[in-house]
Design an enzyme around this catalytic site. Structure first.
Site, PDB file in Angstrom:
ATOM      1  N   HIS A  78       5.284   7.231  29.612  1.00 47.19           N
ATOM      2  CA  HIS A  78       4.608   6.189  29.797  1.00 47.19           C
ATOM      3  C   HIS A  78       4.317   5.475  28.498  1.00 47.19           C
ATOM      4  O   HIS A  78       3.534   6.055  27.604  1.00 47.19           O
ATOM      5  CB  HIS A  78       3.492   6.127  30.707  1.00 47.19           C
ATOM      6  N   LEU A  92      -9.059   7.844  34.757  1.00 48.93           N
ATOM      7  CA  LEU A  92     -10.457   7.487  33.984  1.00 48.93           C
ATOM      8  C   LEU A  92     -10.257   8.024  32.673  1.00 48.93           C
ATOM      9  O   LEU A  92     -10.834   7.185  31.700  1.00 48.93           O
ATOM     10  CB  LEU A  92     -11.380   8.182  34.591  1.00 48.93           C
ATOM     11  N   HIS A 106       9.899  14.155  37.488  1.00 53.63           N
ATOM     12  CA  HIS A 106       9.095  15.276  38.117  1.00 53.63           C
ATOM     13  C   HIS A 106      10.036  16.104  39.078  1.00 53.63           C
ATOM     14  O   HIS A 106      10.751  16.926  38.517  1.00 53.63           O
ATOM     15  CB  HIS A 106       7.987  15.009  38.889  1.00 53.63           C
ATOM     16  N   GLU A 110       6.283  14.527  42.303  1.00 56.48           N
ATOM     17  CA  GLU A 110       5.243  15.412  41.639  1.00 56.48           C
ATOM     18  C   GLU A 110       4.236  15.923  42.634  1.00 56.48           C
ATOM     19  O   GLU A 110       3.624  16.865  42.136  1.00 56.48           O
ATOM     20  CB  GLU A 110       4.553  14.155  40.652  1.00 56.48           C
ATOM     21  N   TYR A 160      -8.246   7.417  30.550  1.00 53.73           N
ATOM     22  CA  TYR A 160      -7.368   6.568  29.738  1.00 53.73           C
ATOM     23  C   TYR A 160      -8.294   5.400  29.314  1.00 53.73           C
ATOM     24  O   TYR A 160      -7.773   4.330  29.166  1.00 53.73           O
ATOM     25  CB  TYR A 160      -6.115   6.316  30.673  1.00 53.73           C
ATOM     26  N   PHE A 207      -7.880  11.645  36.029  1.00 58.02           N
ATOM     27  CA  PHE A 207      -7.001  11.690  34.995  1.00 58.02           C
ATOM     28  C   PHE A 207      -6.714  10.145  34.463  1.00 58.02           C
ATOM     29  O   PHE A 207      -6.570   9.956  33.283  1.00 58.02           O
ATOM     30  CB  PHE A 207      -5.562  12.059  35.439  1.00 58.02           C
ATOM     31  N   HIS A 232      11.156  10.655  30.249  1.00 54.13           N
ATOM     32  CA  HIS A 232      10.005  10.158  30.958  1.00 54.13           C
ATOM     33  C   HIS A 232       8.688  10.129  30.139  1.00 54.13           C
ATOM     34  O   HIS A 232       8.198  11.162  29.827  1.00 54.13           O
ATOM     35  CB  HIS A 232       9.918  11.188  32.155  1.00 54.13           C
TER      36      HIS A 232
END
Ligand SMILES: [Zn+2]
Length: 879
Positions: free
Chosen positions: A433, A505, A721, A702, A507, A503, A431
């Protein structure tokens, strides 16, 4: 004042001489002299009055007259003395420190000072008359080394020996000389030394004369010898060290070579018989019948291939499968007459345009939501919760018992598996991304190198102008030199906890969306070339690590149908292919945003954009050749977004997707059903055409409501999750029984929703849920070059996971992953698809049969209990 000055002078003299003498000893590197030095102290002490008589009167009188000096001078003295003692003694000369410690132990400060003087004397005299100081064998023990210190010395010597000795088949008895055991060549000498106490004794003392071999001369052991109150026979004494010294798990007898000769498969384990009287009560039986129904419901939904991969392709040669030389070569494939048509949000497939009979029927929405409500009722029922809670507790304790009884056997089995250890068993990052798959340092270095090498590349169209990379950085008032990881600021921190929005943002490199667009997007002015290059670097790192694999999740938003072709051409044009990588498609649940922006009019639009191209390319690969090739490497479909957003629980009769034109985002389970139903149909079609299939593996549990997990229990192959299973014993028990894979990311949870120490991973693992460890977002969470190993490492440290546990988790990750049958055969054994120990190859997985057999046995018992003895358990996994 005179005496104060005298004291000062004395102190300085003592400090200096002490240091000088110590340096001299360091130089000679013969610890034996220190022994003599210790004896000198003893002798001085025994001589008693002599020195005292000479010096003390003067000092005493001085103290009587000037009491303040008494306080200040010795204190100063002590500080100096201790300083020297620590600086020199602690590292290399343990018995100097011991002597100093012994002196420190005295209460009377006067006596202490006298001790120090004798120390100085001893140092002065040690060099000249060390011959006088030699103590012949048989003298009584010296009292200079306190008990505690002797213990330390002993354990140290045992540690050295313990590390080195037991691997040598010839000497189960610990050798006398730690030095000798280092090179391991003097077996016979050691044995001879063992035979006579006198020899060793004389040898060590005699070593003063002989050429020093090295720093770890036999002395430390002989200090112990001298310290023994009664002389022992050397052999028994030495043996007793090895046996009693199990501080570090020293095993006196088993020898590594013997372990390797043993066949690991033949390890038997201690089985715990605690179920004979476990006859369920009638109430319990009712509960079990309900649980049976839940499991049967799941079986009726989940897509399974008609013919398992191992039936299609028999692997005879378990050696490394040959890498695909040209993964993007397109061979034209037959177009079929299949006719896909979207009906109420689900694609119906007909044999041809004129045929009216639907080919692959799937449960309709009403049925699904009815079943979902049934599951929701079940998980809320008190009596069912009680039974499941008790069963889970029992499972946990059974495993703990297993560990108590079998840990040593498991470890022995692992030792006997040649070559394999945690580092070279295959582990899949189940898992992660793609958009955050690189680490922050990697991204930083990449940005810097691009700024240096391609400053004039036109990279973005902003505010009506085209800008080069250099201009972009100038507009941000940044130079390459300024850039650092802190400025990049992509890492999750305290501010992101329970703030998925923050979280996300994070990125934006340096908080700038334009940098995100340039470096982290595929559909930008440079067609995602930078992201492609960065991805290749990540692939290279993976290939270099050899034993780590990853399943990268990459987004399809559903805003337009061409997204698929764009993504596929990005993959093909950048030649993004690695034997260590497969892809999953993630669909962000963002209908409400697109609706607000006017990109879509109804939920149906979204589904059309996502699924119609997939049916098109499956029916006629020629229509999208790049997409067709890309789909061969796509193994799963994922649903992502912030689960903690509030939502309304769906009713049994929901509006169809075409009717869903309001601005609200549908519930999680609504998305789940429509993705599942379309994917199910697509897989049936693809399977009928001999193409690869795509498993449904959404994010679930999650955060947010428990009904997310109820929905995925019905239809998902496995999930990411699942931490919220801790809130529902019934669902947790059902996930255990169905062995649904959970790709858990405790570090990611720690940044967002759940503190690390509260993560249920260790509990799930004890209970036997099918768990693996994964990284989620290395860019935002991890600090090292190997985020997956970092994840394992932190879990192992904090939850005290053994090597066996880690290897079991790694093995689970391969099972959960979507890699090909050929690769799985190669990675975890050619019979991997068989249940239980038959499917385990310790030579590949480093997981002892004992562990696999235990898990299988307990799971079968549990299944038989729930199915009241009538469980039909296939011999193969995933059937
Ligand atoms: Zn994730």
């Amino acid at each position: 004042m005179d005496s104060y000055a005298l004291h000062l002078a004395m102190a300085a003299l003592v400090g200096a001489t002490f240091a000088a003498a110590s340096a001299y000893y360091m130089h000679r590197k013969t610890l034996t002299q220190l022994l003599d030095f210790a004896r000198a102290i003893e002798r001085e002490r025994e001589r008693g009055g002599g020195g005292d008589e000479k010096r003390s009167p003067r000092r005493r009188s001085a103290e009587q007259h000037q009491p303040t000096d008494r306080r200040s001078a010795p204190r100063y003295y002590r500080r100096g003395g201790v300083g020297v003692g620590v600086g020199v003694g602690s590292i290399s000369l343990p018995d100097v420190l011991a002597a100093a410690a012994a002196a420190d132990g005295e209460d009377d400060e006067e006596e202490e000072e006298e001790e120090r003087r004798t120390v100085v004397n001893a140092i002065f005299s040690a060099e000249e008359d060390y011959r006088d100081l030699l103590i012949p064998p048989g003298l009584p023990r010296l009292h200079t080394v306190p008990e505690g210190n002797r213990q330390i010395v002993r354990s140290c010597s045992n540690k050295r020996v313990g590390v080195i000795r037991p691997t040598s088949p010839k000497s189960p008895v610990v050798s006398v000389s730690a030095f000798d055991s280092l090179d391991g060549s003097d077996e016979d000498d050691n044995l001879r030394d063992d035979s006579k106490l006198g020899d060793i004794y004389l040898n060590t003392n005699g070593n003063l004369e002989s050429e020093p071999k090295g720093f770890f001369q036999p002395l430390p052991n002989n200090v112990i010898v001298n310290g023994e109150s009664q002389p022992l026979a050397a052999t028994s004494m030495i043996r007793s060290h090895s046996v009693s010294g199990d501080l570090h798990g020293v095993q006196p007898d088993p020898v590594a070579a013997d372990i390797l000769r043993r066949e690991p498969e033949h390890e038997s384990f201690i089985k715990l018989k605690i179920s004979p009287n476990e006859i369920p009560s009638t109430d319990e039986m009712e509960v079990y019948k309900i649980l049976q129904k839940c499991l049967e419901l799941r079986e009726s939904y989940v897509f399974r291939e008609e013919i398992a991969p191992w039936e299609k392709e028999v692997i005879t040669d378990p050696s490394t499968p040959k890498p695909n030389p040209n993964p993007f070569a397109y061979a034209p494939e037959q177009k079929t007459d299949h006719y896909p048509q979207m009906v109420d949000g689900v694609v119906h497939v007909y044999t041809n345009q004129h045929c009216k009979e639907r080919l692959y029927p799937v449960a309709d929405a009403t049925t699904f939501f009815t079943d979902l409500h049934y599951i929701l009722r079940v998980i809320a029922a008190g009596n069912i919760r009680t039974v499941c809670h008790n069963r889970l507790n029992l499972l946990e304790h059974k495993f703990k018992f297993h560990l108590m009884l079998n840990t040593d056997k498991e470890f022995l089995a692992q030792k006997s598996a040649p070559h394999r250890d945690f580092y070279n068993v295959r582990k899949v990052d189940t898992h992660v991304h793609h958009s955050a798959c690189m680490n922050q340092k990697q991204l930083l270095r990449f940005i810097k190198s691009k700024l240096q090498k391609e400053p004039d590349e036109v990279v973005i169209f902003r505010d009506g102008t085209y800008m080069t990379l250099k201009e972009v950085f100038e507009s941000l008032d940044l130079t390459g030199y300024d850039l650092n990881v802190d400025l990049l600021d992509v890492h999750a921190d305290k501010s992101t906890f329970h703030r998925f929005d923050k979280f996300n943002l994070k990125y934006n490199p340096c908080g700038q969306s334009r940098l995100r667009e340039i470096f982290l997007k595929q559909d930008n002015l440079i067609q995602g070339r930078f992201l492609g290059e960065l991805t290749k670097q990540v692939f290279c790192d993976l290939a270099a690590s050899k034993y780590q694999m990853a399943e990268y999740r990459i987004s399809i938003y559903g805003r337009k149908q061409s997204e698929w072709d764009q993504l596929a051409s990005w993959i093909v044009n950048n030649e993004l292919y690695s034997e260590n990588v497969v892809w999953l498609i993630q669909i962000p649940r963002l209908y409400n945003i697109y609706k607000e922006m006017g990109i879509v009019t109804s939920f149906q639009n979204l589904l059309d954009n996502i699924f119609l191209p997939l049916f098109e390319v499956t029916v006629d690969p020629d229509s999208h050749p790049q997409l067709h090739m890309f789909l061969k490497q796509v193994v799963g479909l994922d649903l992502v977004d912030d689960e903690s957003k509030p939502e309304r629980r769906p009713t049994k009769h929901m509006p169809t997707p075409a009717q869903w034109t309001n601005v609200f985002n549908p519930a999680f389970s609504y998305y789940v059903y429509y993705c599942y139903a379309n994917l199910y149909t697509l897989n049936k079609l693809r399977e009928s055409k001999g193409m690869t299939t795509i498993k449904f593996r959404p994010h679930a549990g999650e955060a947010g409501d428990i009904d997310h997990l109820a929905a995925t229990f019905l239809v998902a192959h496995n999930i990411s999750h699942g931490v919220n299973l801790r809130k529902s014993p019934v669902l947790q028990y059902l996930y255990y029984l169905a062995q649904i894979g959970l790709a858990m990311s405790p570090l990611s949870n720690n940044s967002l929703f759940l503190d690390y120490h509260r993560n249920p991973f260790p509990m799930f693992f004890l209970r036997g849920l099918n768990v693996s460890l994964s990284t989620d977002d290395p860019l935002q969470i991890h600090l090292t070059k190997e985020p997956l190993v970092e994840e394992y490492s932190i879990a192992a440290s904090l939850w005290k996971l053994s090597s066996c546990d880690l290897c079991e988790i790694a093995r689970n990750s391969v099972y959960q992953s979507g890699f090909s049958h050929a690769l799985k055969s190669h990675w975890v054994g050619k019979n991997y698809y068989k249940r239980g120990p038959d499917g385990n190859d310790i030579h590949q997985t480093n997981v002892p049969h004992i562990r696999v057999e235990f898990r299988e046995m307990i799971w079968r018992e549990e299944m038989q209990r729930v199915f009241l003895g009538n469980a039909k358990i296939p011999d193969e996994v995933d059937k």
